[in-house]
Design a protein around this motif. Structure first.
Motif, mmCIF file in Angstrom:
data_model
loop_
_atom_site.group_PDB
_atom_site.id
_atom_site.type_symbol
_atom_site.label_atom_id
_atom_site.label_comp_id
_atom_site.label_asym_id
_atom_site.label_seq_id
_atom_site.Cartn_x
_atom_site.Cartn_y
_atom_site.Cartn_z
ATOM 1 N N UNK A 123 13.541 59.674 -54.483
ATOM 2 C CA UNK A 123 12.913 58.481 -54.140
ATOM 3 C C UNK A 123 11.324 58.811 -54.078
ATOM 4 N N UNK A 124 10.922 59.810 -53.075
ATOM 5 C CA UNK A 124 9.457 60.247 -53.400
ATOM 6 C C UNK A 124 8.970 60.733 -54.574
ATOM 7 N N UNK A 125 9.821 61.584 -55.329
ATOM 8 C CA UNK A 125 9.244 62.118 -56.560
ATOM 9 C C UNK A 125 9.185 61.046 -57.491
ATOM 10 N N UNK A 170 3.874 53.751 -57.291
ATOM 11 C CA UNK A 170 2.598 53.835 -56.525
ATOM 12 C C UNK A 170 1.274 53.937 -56.842
ATOM 13 N N UNK A 171 1.120 55.074 -57.544
ATOM 14 C CA UNK A 171 -0.230 55.523 -57.964
ATOM 15 C C UNK A 171 -1.117 54.303 -58.441
ATOM 16 N N UNK A 217 3.045 49.437 -50.938
ATOM 17 C CA UNK A 217 3.275 50.589 -52.114
ATOM 18 C C UNK A 217 3.560 51.879 -51.498
ATOM 19 N N UNK A 218 2.618 52.226 -50.467
ATOM 20 C CA UNK A 218 2.666 53.543 -49.782
ATOM 21 C C UNK A 218 3.986 53.513 -49.149
ATOM 22 N N UNK A 219 4.717 52.638 -48.325
ATOM 23 C CA UNK A 219 5.879 52.548 -47.655
ATOM 24 C C UNK A 219 6.822 53.106 -48.577
ATOM 25 N N UNK A 220 6.897 52.557 -50.008
ATOM 26 C CA UNK A 220 8.090 52.979 -50.888
ATOM 27 C C UNK A 220 8.357 54.306 -51.002
ATOM 28 N N UNK A 221 7.084 55.198 -50.826
ATOM 29 C CA UNK A 221 7.523 56.382 -50.765
ATOM 30 C C UNK A 221 8.534 57.064 -49.817
ATOM 31 N N UNK A 222 8.819 56.656 -48.845
ATOM 32 C CA UNK A 222 9.522 56.691 -47.725
ATOM 33 C C UNK A 222 10.944 56.096 -47.861
ATOM 34 N N UNK A 264 7.609 63.466 -47.992
ATOM 35 C CA UNK A 264 7.210 61.953 -48.361
ATOM 36 C C UNK A 264 5.710 61.956 -48.085
ATOM 37 N N UNK A 265 5.112 62.405 -47.209
ATOM 38 C CA UNK A 265 3.569 62.422 -46.877
ATOM 39 C C UNK A 265 2.989 63.439 -48.054
ATOM 40 N N UNK A 266 3.649 64.437 -48.522
ATOM 41 C CA UNK A 266 3.170 65.455 -49.461
ATOM 42 C C UNK A 266 3.122 64.462 -50.813
ATOM 43 N N UNK A 267 4.141 64.176 -51.200
ATOM 44 C CA UNK A 267 4.295 63.125 -52.543
ATOM 45 C C UNK A 267 3.238 62.082 -52.641
#
Length: 381
Positions: free
Chosen positions: A12-14, A21-22, A185-190, A219-222
């Motif tokens: 999901x992070x990838x 998100x970007x 949007x940023x929350x979706x990475x997690x 997730x923070x890295x992604x």
């Protein structure tokens, strides 16, 4: 078995690097995206920890099973249908966005619906399998794709053409208050922990999910890479002019490994597998929510042979994807993306509150809950 949980977190992070998100964060890079990401790292980590801990109180049970056990009958069907809408929409958006990207960068003259149809059929076939088969297929695909994608991301970080001054300028806007859409949007990475809604059925009693520090680390890295690296390649102003931001960023890099020269082709090939994996998981989860609406439904994580209802439900998802492609265009798709990200974030908070309430009800002496793999789930009349 706990390793499969982290597979969900990582894929999901990838997938956010390529799809959701970007672009959304780039539109708010001067008015709240940076502070929104900082808050999302804290809030997303906290939500992941608490939600995971709540699911571990109910080993072998998915969210539809908990809804059936704790909620009155009048609320079960609406809740399950709402869950299916959230999950099926995620798969539709990813398949549509990625098929559009492939058509733009590989063969602009190709029929835009041809590749979409192929990806949709592959997603339908994968999603219709039983839960354990989906999990095993995901492990194989992720172990093949993730190391190469992470290698590309690190290559981007250490690229000599990366402009760190542009990154520092953008990071300086951290004092701007966060915009709500950039935070969502940023929350979706997690959000990988949410797949426990169905895949928690495969985690037996006694198995603990440990090393949760992996969630904020990866997730923070992604999240940071997906936002800052395109800025370093295209500049603080120029980055906002692109729609397929990471495809262009990948095309800004080269490799000198045999016949592989342009990173773009390898990047898109890897994300083809990752997008299919995402569609397979999300549509399978949505299918299980819909099946749970039937009063006599009994979950079968190891079901074989596959029942016809699985095909009918997932084929409906495929038809919805084709219908969405007929209706959508670039502007409409981005509008749907942003509103879905907001809606999904709200449902995450609702889910967390529900799980806490379920745990409280269990401690108050709720009848014994039997995991689906060991028997039918008890429910209130």
């Amino acid at each position: 078995m706990a390793r499969y949980f982290y597979y969900h977190v990582i894929y999901v992070g990838l997938i956010n690097v390529m799809i959701f998100v970007p672009w959304t964060l780039m539109q708010h890079r001067f008015n709240g995206a940076v502070s929104g990401m900082a808050i999302a790292i804290v809030a997303g980590t906290l939500m992941a920890y608490v939600t995971t801990a709540m699911f571990q109180r109910f080993p072998g049970m998915g969210l539809p099973d908990l809804v059936r056990a704790f909620l009155p009958r009048a609320l079960r069907i609406p809740f399950n249908l709402l869950g299916s809408v959230v999950w099926v929409t995620a798969g539709i958006l990813v398949v549509y966005a990625y098929s559009t990207t492939i058509q733009q960068f590989f063969n602009p003259d190709m029929n835009p619906y041809l590749f979409l149809l192929l990806m949709t059929l592959a997603g339908v076939w994968g999603a219709s399998r039983c839960t354990r088969t989906v999990q095993f297929a995901q492990e194989i695909l992720l172990l093949i794709c993730a190391p190469l994608i992470i290698m590309i991301l690190f290559k981007a970080v250490f690229n000599p053409w990366l402009d760190w001054n542009a990154i520092r300028v953008t990071a300086g806007y951290v004092n701007k208050p966060p915009s709500f859409v950039s935070l969502c949007a940023a929350l979706f990475v997690f959000a990988g922990y949410n797949t426990l809604a169905v895949f928690n059925r495969l985690i037996p009693k006694g198995v603990k999910i440990r090393h949760l520090w992996i969630i904020p680390l990866f997730c923070s890295f992604f999240l940071l890479v997906s936002f800052f690296i395109p800025i370093g390649f295209h500049g603080t102003v120029g980055v906002g002019e692109f729609l397929y931001i990471w495809s262009l960023t990948a095309d800004s890099m080269i490799m000198e490994y045999g016949f592989v020269y342009r990173v773009l082709y390898l990047f898109l090939l890897l994300y083809t597998a990752l997008s299919l994996m995402f569609a397979m998981n999300t549509w399978h989860t949505a299918m299980e929510f819909i099946k749970a609406c039937h009063p006599k439904y009994e979950p079968q994580p190891d079901q074989y042979p596959i029942k016809a209802v699985n095909w009918w439900i997932t084929l409906t998802f495929g038809a919805m994807t084709m219908a969405y492609a007929l209706w959508s265009n670039e502007e409409r798709n981005q509008w749907v993306n942003q509103h879905w990200l907001i809606f999904r974030s709200i449902t995450d908070v609702v889910l967390l509150c529900l799980l806490v309430w379920f745990v409280i009800q269990k401690k108050r002496g709720h009848p014994e809950l039997v995991p689906p793999s060991k028997g039918a789930t008890h429910s209130r009349s």
